[in-house]
Design an enzyme around this catalytic site. Structure first.
Site, PDB file in Angstrom:
ATOM      1  CE  LYS A  35      43.436  35.645  32.605  1.00 27.17           C
ATOM      2  NZ  LYS A  35      43.029  34.298  32.208  1.00 27.17           N
ATOM      3  NE  ARG A 127      37.773  29.140  33.058  1.00 30.83           N
ATOM      4  CZ  ARG A 127      38.899  29.809  33.263  1.00 30.83           C
ATOM      5  NH1 ARG A 127      39.205  30.270  34.461  1.00 30.83           N
ATOM      6  NH2 ARG A 127      39.738  30.034  32.272  1.00 30.83           N
ATOM      7  CE1 TYR A 243      41.478  48.712  64.285  1.00 30.37           C
ATOM      8  CE2 TYR A 243      42.582  48.244  62.199  1.00 30.37           C
ATOM      9  CZ  TYR A 243      41.782  49.067  62.989  1.00 30.37           C
ATOM     10  OH  TYR A 243      41.292  50.228  62.468  1.00 30.37           O
ATOM     11  CG  MET A 291      41.697  49.762  54.336  1.00 35.14           C
ATOM     12  SD  MET A 291      40.306  50.893  54.445  1.00 35.14           S
ATOM     13  CE  MET A 291      39.066  49.847  55.195  1.00 35.14           C
TER      14      MET A 291
HETATM   15  C1  PLP Z   1      44.154  33.528  32.143  1.00 35.94           C
HETATM   16  C2  PLP Z   1      44.228  32.587  31.017  1.00 35.94           C
HETATM   17  C3  PLP Z   1      45.468  32.170  30.529  1.00 35.94           C
HETATM   18  C4  PLP Z   1      46.767  32.485  31.234  1.00 35.94           C
HETATM   19  O1  PLP Z   1      46.900  31.609  32.337  1.00 35.94           O
HETATM   20  P1  PLP Z   1      48.143  31.623  33.343  1.00 35.94           P
HETATM   21  O2  PLP Z   1      47.839  30.505  34.274  1.00 35.94           O
HETATM   22  O3  PLP Z   1      48.109  32.949  34.022  1.00 35.94           O
HETATM   23  O4  PLP Z   1      49.370  31.432  32.549  1.00 35.94           O
HETATM   24  C5  PLP Z   1      45.477  31.399  29.383  1.00 35.94           C
HETATM   25  N1  PLP Z   1      44.324  31.029  28.765  1.00 35.94           N
HETATM   26  C6  PLP Z   1      43.112  31.384  29.238  1.00 35.94           C
HETATM   27  C7  PLP Z   1      41.890  30.937  28.533  1.00 35.94           C
HETATM   28  C8  PLP Z   1      43.020  32.161  30.382  1.00 35.94           C
HETATM   29  O5  PLP Z   1      41.816  32.500  30.863  1.00 35.94           O
END
Ligand code: PLP
Length: 341
Positions: A35, A127, A243, A291
């Site tokens: 992702k 979640r 800065y 930046m």
């Molecule tokens: C992002 C995610 C993972 C991977 O997690 P890491 O901590 O990056 O290894 C696995 N399962 C779900 C549901 C996730 O959202």
């Protein structure tokens, strides 16, 4: 076009990290979370590398992310599930939704035409995911469930929640028609084989992140940001840099101004605390990260020239400590100005 920022990606280290996590997963298959564009590295590059290493299961957040890798011949699970808008756009045949809500289950029963899906069940993180009761209940009967998943809230800590979530999840074995069960992310793999079930889902550790000390010796650095020197200068004693004048020279000091800043994901948290490398020489960041620009100390590397390439100190655990950002943010923030190579 040649960019003054480049991101060196060590594909061999990426593949090696996957093999390490695969071995630690025991008899379970090891997938890969790609992702957020492969945690900032580039999803296609990551899928190509890990599919060649033997990975078969890839996890993305959205259908746009699924479409971006759909032609690569791998199995894709879409973690955020399914919306009516996604169905309207047509779904790649090798991707399936991870259903999280009763509404998503109902939508898939109507529109999925018996195609496989995964189910996410909430075992305490609060979640995404169905309640345990919903997952084993009437509404999920008749779905073609590939993988039953849950997600650990505290796998990177020694928390009693880990075993509690594992037990709640293990109790679901045989309670659904799922072909496989999957619980562990990167840190979860390090908790031991009890957490691996049939399929693991590492992300961070593939890319060189170290969420638990058990992984520190076996996970290799994958990502190395580099920036070109635009200008060299001498800062006279008692003058300041950048800065808000956050660094002051005690003596005349040779410095370089690098073509990198917080717009590239080199966060302001590295102000007066980050470092770059010139061979074995450490070049501390001087003053505030801007930046697009960052100043470094050349006292121990006076042979650096304008146009030279300088690598950031980007071992993720120590860079996270230096910047106050998470290892995840240090990866996913890496911007579009980097030429990925
Ligand atoms: C992002 C995610 C993972 C991977 O997690 P890491 O901590 O990056 O290894 C696995 N399962 C779900 C549901 C996730 O959202």
């Amino acid at each position: 076009m040649s960019s003054p920022n480049r991101l060196r990606i060590d594909r061999a280290a990426l593949a090696q990290n996957w093999r390490t996590l695969d071995r630690m997963s025991g008899a379970a298959a090891c997938g890969a979370a790609v992702k957020a564009d492969g945690y900032g590295l580039g999803a296609r590059l990551v899928v190509e590398t890990l599919a060649a290493a033997g990975a078969r299961d890839f996890f993305v957040a959205t259908w746009a992310e699924a479409r971006a890798i759909a032609d690569m011949g791998v199995s894709i699970a879409v973690l955020h599930g399914i919306r009516a808008e996604d169905l309207a756009e047509g779904l790649p045949a090798n991707a399936r939704p991870v259903l999280n809500t009763a509404g998503q289950v109902a939508l898939w029963r109507d529109a999925g035409a018996g195609r496989p899906c995964d189910l996410m069940v909430d075992t305490g993180m609060n979640r995404l995911g169905l309640d345990v009761g919903q997952a084993v209940g009437e509404q999920c009967v008749g779905l073609t469930i590939d993988t039953l998943m849950s997600h650990l809230a505290c796998a990177d800590e020694d928390s009693a929640m880990n075993a509690a979530q594992r037990e709640r999840f293990a109790a679901l074995a045989g309670q659904t028609t799922a072909r496989r069960m999957s619980l562990a992310n990167s840190a979860g793999i390090a908790l031991g084989r009890d957490y691996a079930f049939d399929l693991t889902r590492p992300g961070l550790a593939l890319y060189g992140g170290v969420p638990r000390a058990e992984l520190a010796d076996s996970i290799l650095q994958v990502v190395m940001p580099e920036a070109q020197v635009i200008q060299r200068r001498v800062v006279r004693a008692s003058e300041t840099v950048g800065y808000n004048a956050l660094w002051r020279a005690e003596a005349d000091t040779e410095i370089a101004i690098l073509n990198i800043g917080y717009a590239d994901g080199y966060w302001r948290g590295f102000t007066n605390s980050g470092a770059f490398r010139w061979g074995d020489v450490r070049l501390p960041v001087l003053g505030r990260v801007s930046m697009d620009l960052t100043a470094v100390d050349l006292t121990d590397a006076t042979n650096v020239r304008e146009g030279d390439w300088i690598a950031a100190d980007y071992a993720l655990a120590s860079a996270a400590a230096a910047s106050g950002m998470s290892q995840y943010e240090l990866l996913t923030g890496l911007g579009q100005r980097f030429e990925r190579m």
